[in-house]
Structure formats: C-alpha cells, structure tokens
Design a protein around this motif. Structure first.
Motif, PDB file in Angstrom:
ATOM      1  N   SER A   1       8.050  -1.399   3.403  1.00  0.00           N
ATOM      2  CA  SER A   1       8.151   0.023   2.639  1.00  0.00           C
ATOM      3  C   SER A   1       6.822   0.844   2.871  1.00  0.00           C
ATOM      4  N   ARG A   2       6.812   2.092   2.896  1.00  0.00           N
ATOM      5  CA  ARG A   2       5.641   2.980   2.805  1.00  0.00           C
ATOM      6  C   ARG A   2       4.488   2.445   1.662  1.00  0.00           C
ATOM      7  N   HIS A   3       5.039   1.918   0.572  1.00  0.00           N
ATOM      8  CA  HIS A   3       4.186   1.488  -0.373  1.00  0.00           C
ATOM      9  C   HIS A   3       3.589   0.320  -0.236  1.00  0.00           C
ATOM     10  N   ASP A   4       4.445  -0.671   0.581  1.00  0.00           N
ATOM     11  CA  ASP A   4       3.974  -1.905   0.664  1.00  0.00           C
ATOM     12  C   ASP A   4       2.610  -1.690   2.079  1.00  0.00           C
ATOM     13  N   ALA A   5       2.998  -0.943   2.953  1.00  0.00           N
ATOM     14  CA  ALA A   5       1.770  -0.581   4.027  1.00  0.00           C
ATOM     15  C   ALA A   5       0.687  -0.144   3.319  1.00  0.00           C
ATOM     16  N   ALA A   6       0.892   1.079   2.173  1.00  0.00           N
ATOM     17  CA  ALA A   6      -0.159   1.192   1.503  1.00  0.00           C
ATOM     18  C   ALA A   6      -1.141   0.112   0.974  1.00  0.00           C
ATOM     19  N   ALA A   7      -0.375  -0.815   0.469  1.00  0.00           N
ATOM     20  CA  ALA A   7      -0.869  -2.113  -0.300  1.00  0.00           C
ATOM     21  C   ALA A   7      -1.880  -2.929   0.801  1.00  0.00           C
ATOM     22  N   VAL A   8      -1.402  -2.717   2.030  1.00  0.00           N
ATOM     23  CA  VAL A   8      -2.294  -3.354   3.023  1.00  0.00           C
ATOM     24  C   VAL A   8      -3.505  -2.645   3.354  1.00  0.00           C
ATOM     25  N   ALA A   9      -3.201  -1.179   3.453  1.00  0.00           N
ATOM     26  CA  ALA A   9      -4.611  -0.039   3.791  1.00  0.00           C
ATOM     27  C   ALA A   9      -5.513  -0.488   2.599  1.00  0.00           C
ATOM     28  N   ILE A  10      -4.986  -0.401   1.484  1.00  0.00           N
ATOM     29  CA  ILE A  10      -5.961  -0.463   0.267  1.00  0.00           C
ATOM     30  C   ILE A  10      -6.572  -1.674   0.040  1.00  0.00           C
ATOM     31  N   GLY A  11      -6.204  -3.103   0.623  1.00  0.00           N
ATOM     32  CA  GLY A  11      -6.919  -4.236   0.633  1.00  0.00           C
ATOM     33  C   GLY A  11      -7.767  -4.329   1.854  1.00  0.00           C
TER      34      GLY A  11
ATOM     35  N   SER B   1      -1.924   6.008   1.878  1.00  0.00           N
ATOM     36  CA  SER B   1      -0.575   6.027   2.077  1.00  0.00           C
ATOM     37  C   SER B   1      -0.297   6.469   3.416  1.00  0.00           C
ATOM     38  N   ARG B   2      -0.924   7.558   3.970  1.00  0.00           N
ATOM     39  CA  ARG B   2      -0.654   8.015   5.144  1.00  0.00           C
ATOM     40  C   ARG B   2      -0.962   7.110   6.557  1.00  0.00           C
ATOM     41  N   TRP B   3      -2.213   6.623   6.274  1.00  0.00           N
ATOM     42  CA  TRP B   3      -2.649   5.505   7.376  1.00  0.00           C
ATOM     43  C   TRP B   3      -1.766   4.097   7.237  1.00  0.00           C
ATOM     44  N   GLY B   4      -1.707   3.861   6.122  1.00  0.00           N
ATOM     45  CA  GLY B   4      -0.900   2.781   5.807  1.00  0.00           C
ATOM     46  C   GLY B   4       0.515   3.090   6.686  1.00  0.00           C
ATOM     47  N   ALA B   5       1.389   3.990   6.065  1.00  0.00           N
ATOM     48  CA  ALA B   5       2.537   4.088   7.020  1.00  0.00           C
ATOM     49  C   ALA B   5       2.437   4.392   8.348  1.00  0.00           C
ATOM     50  N   GLN B   6       1.607   4.809   8.805  1.00  0.00           N
ATOM     51  CA  GLN B   6       1.544   5.225  10.269  1.00  0.00           C
ATOM     52  C   GLN B   6       0.978   4.062  11.064  1.00  0.00           C
ATOM     53  N   HIS B   7      -0.117   3.166  10.670  1.00  0.00           N
ATOM     54  CA  HIS B   7      -0.455   2.230  11.374  1.00  0.00           C
ATOM     55  C   HIS B   7       0.185   0.611  10.934  1.00  0.00           C
TER      56      HIS B   7
END
Length: 401
Positions: free
Chosen positions: A362-372, A343-349
């Motif tokens: 949103s922050r959650h959408d960015a976290a989904a990219v980081a997880i993938g 969540s932190r790196w997804g929102a940051q980058h």
C-alpha cells in the motif's frame, strides 16, 4: 488538595494558551485570504482567495467573531483567569442529560462526588518508603499521616492511621518494590471507582531521561520505518543498506470513544509494535516529526472537511510522548525525520517495485520504507543522487534523465 488545584489550574492554563494559538492561526489565515482578490488561485502551501463575494462576506464576519474571542481570551490570560470544573465539565453537563447517559440523579451524584473525592501526595526521596504522607510498605500495608487536628483518630504511633486493607500491584510490581525499598520518591493517589465500587491506590514515579546515543550506534542493526495514519501504524523493517526485509506490518487502533479508550488503544498498538521490533533484532524506530497544531483550522483548508477530520484524528502529539516513554523502557531508540515528500516519493518509487503476486504493497507501506531510508541517510527517490533528498531551496529536485 492545594497542589491538586494548582495542577488543574496549570493544565487549564496550557489549554488556554493552545486555544489562543489556534485563534491567532485562524485570524492570520482569514486576514490573508480576505486580502486576496476573489477567485485568485493559491499554492500548495498557501490557499488563495475566496470564490465568491458571498463567501468573502461570511468569512469577514467570522474574522470579527474570532477577533472578539481572541480579545476575551487574551484578557483572561493576562488576568490569570481560567475556567475549571472540579470533577470535569463533561460530567457536569451530563447532569442535564441524565436520560441520554442512562443515569438517575443519585447515580450521577455518586460519580460527581467520587471525582471530587481523592487523596494524593507527592513522593520524597530519602523518606521512609519514598513518601511521608501516604506510606506503603513492600508487603502492601498503607498508612496515612494525619494532620494535627485529626491526630486523635490515629491508630498507630506518630500520628499515623493504618488502613485495614492491603494493596497489591500486578503491573510493574518489581520496579515499584525496588523503589520503595530504596526509599526513592513515589507518588500515590487514593480514589474511588464508582462503577466497580472499589477504592484504588495508584502509584507513580518519574524515570530519569535516557542518555542520547549516536545515530551510527542506533542504526547498527538496521531500522524500522513507521508511518502514522488515522487508524493504524504501517511499519517495515530495513537492513543497514536501506533495503526492505520481510513483509510490512500494520498495527491498528480505534480512536473513537472516551479519552481512556483512545489512550488504551494507542498504548496497545505501540506495545505490539515494540514487541515486533524486538523480535526483529532492531534497536531503532524511525517516525515522522508530524505536528498539525497550526494546520487544522478550517480557515486554511476551507471546504476540505474530510481532510481536516483526517489530520485532526491523527494522534501525533500523544503518539510521540507515548512512543518515547515506552521505547525507553525497552531500550529502543526513536529517530524523528522530516516528513516532507515521504508519502509521495514512497508511493512513486517504492510501492510498485515492492508489490508482488503474494504481497500487495500500500501507499502507507511504501511511506514507511521512505521514512526508514531517510533516517539512514539514503535517498528516497530511486535514481536520485546520494547525500540529500531535497534541493538547496527546500524543494524536490528533478529526477535525472
């Protein structure tokens, strides 16, 4: 009936073990914080000491209370004693609040007796239609094997009683028919629904575990990263190179109300997710391997009541079980990844670069990219060296200048 009682005892036994585990986590955290000086600051993973002597005294009394509960629970565990109410403790307590439940005593009695009235039998492979006790033919005829003292009531040969009504399955009827025609084990349960005033015959069976496939095969067409939240699932499709494709999707659910409502909401959200994944042509889903069982205690998070309610409301365990079974039925692989810093790196980058004039990320959408990206082995942080996301000591490495 004996097996049903044993199964209920087994569920209560597992709940008792989870209760003991929670008490031990709370006791350990209280002892740690009480051993620290007053006002000592903590770290990101471990809380510090208590703020005042008054709070320290209150927590010491709570420690004594938890230790007493733990001692009583351990005594019950060693003796094999559990608290079980046939029919359900919630329905039993409703008897004392009939006005709030908008029920009369005769209506409550009907519900109480219905929860205690049931007939179930496990399946047996090789037996006729997969069950010798409760036999259901492919055309819906139901017959019950009567015990020896009741054979005089049989209306069919070999001590069987054939019901006048027939059954019909609308959900997964083809799969059920294939099983019974092949004489494969199928379990049945006959129960009464008081609200609808109807009897139901529930069929269930076990499916063999899906064979594990290689990570390269699962990621051959990309992946869909899924971020789990308290009220929705945020998903984004990534191509084989880790680039987000299209727009993010959200699948909402409401976890208020009873257990059946929560389960239906979660199942509906997962069904929408899997259908969307199939339309994308992707055969893999990446989710975080979350587990808050030891992180929910108020002894650890203290006054952060809103945060405790947030992590308690996230259906991590139920979602993992549901997603694994439903994805197996749709030939979609599930990849569990480390949840650290997603969540932190997804929102940051990723949140700002993926935000456009027509799309608000949103922050959650960015976290989904980081997880993938983590499932694919790509670095999450933009500008980070490829190959790993964490340092050798398990901490986040600094971004190169």
């Amino acid at each position: 009936m004996t097996k049903a009682s044993h199964d209920q005892w087994g569920v209560a036994r597992r709940s008792q073990a989870a209760y003991i585990h929670g008490l031990e986590a709370g006791i350990g955290m209280l002892r740690h914080r009480l051993s620290l000086p007053l006002g000592e600051s903590g770290s990101k993973r471990t809380p510090g000491g208590y703020r005042s002597r008054r709070e320290w005294h209150a927590k010491s009394r709570r420690l004594a209370l938890l230790e007493a509960r733990h001692e009583a629970a351990i005594a019950d565990w060693r003796a094999g004693r559990v608290r079980v109410v046939r029919g359900g403790k919630r329905l039993l307590n409703t008897r004392h609040h009939l006005a709030d439940a908008q029920l009369t005593e005769p209506q409550w009695r009907e519900h109480w007796e219905a929860h205690r009235w049931f007939l179930q039998a496990d399946g047996e492979s090789g037996k006729r239609y997969g069950n010798e006790t409760i036999r259901v033919t492919p055309d819906g005829e139901v017959s019950i094997k009567l015990p020896a003292p009741l054979t005089d009531l049989a209306n069919a040969p070999h001590g069987r009683y054939v019901l006048a009504a027939r059954v019909r399955y609308a959900h997964r009827s083809t799969e059920w028919a294939d099983r019974v025609e092949a004489n494969r084990a199928t379990a049945y349960r006959i129960h009464l629904d008081v609200t609808r005033a109807r009897w139901y015959l529930t069929a269930s069976w076990q499916t063999p575990p899906a064979p594990a496939i290689s990570l390269e095969t699962a990621l051959a067409r990309g992946v869909v990263g899924v971020d789990t939240n308290a009220d929705h699932l945020a998903a984004w499709r990534l191509d084989v190179h880790g680039n987000p494709v299209g727009n993010p999707r959200r699948f909402f659910y409401d976890l208020s109300g009873g257990a059946q409502h929560r389960d239906a909401q979660l199942r509906h959200a997962l069904t929408q997710l899997l259908n969307w994944v199939r339309t994308c042509g992707v055969t893999a889903i990446a989710v975080e391997d979350l587990d808050f069982q030891a992180e929910k205690t108020r002894e650890k998070h203290g006054r952060r009541k809103q945060f405790r309610q947030l992590i308690s409301g996230m259906p991590t365990g139920r979602l993992r079980a549901r997603l694994a079974s439903m994805a197996d039925a749709t030939n979609i692989s599930v990849i569990a990844v480390d949840p650290s810093y997603t969540s932190r790196w997804g929102a940051q980058h990723w949140q700002k670069p993926l935000t456009t004039k027509t799309r608000r990320t949103s922050r959650h959408d960015a976290a989904a990219v980081a997880i993938g990206r983590r499932a694919q082995g790509h670095p999450i942080r933009l500008g980070a060296p490829p190959g790993r996301s964490l340092g050798e000591d398990g901490t986040a490495p600094r971004r190169p200048e």
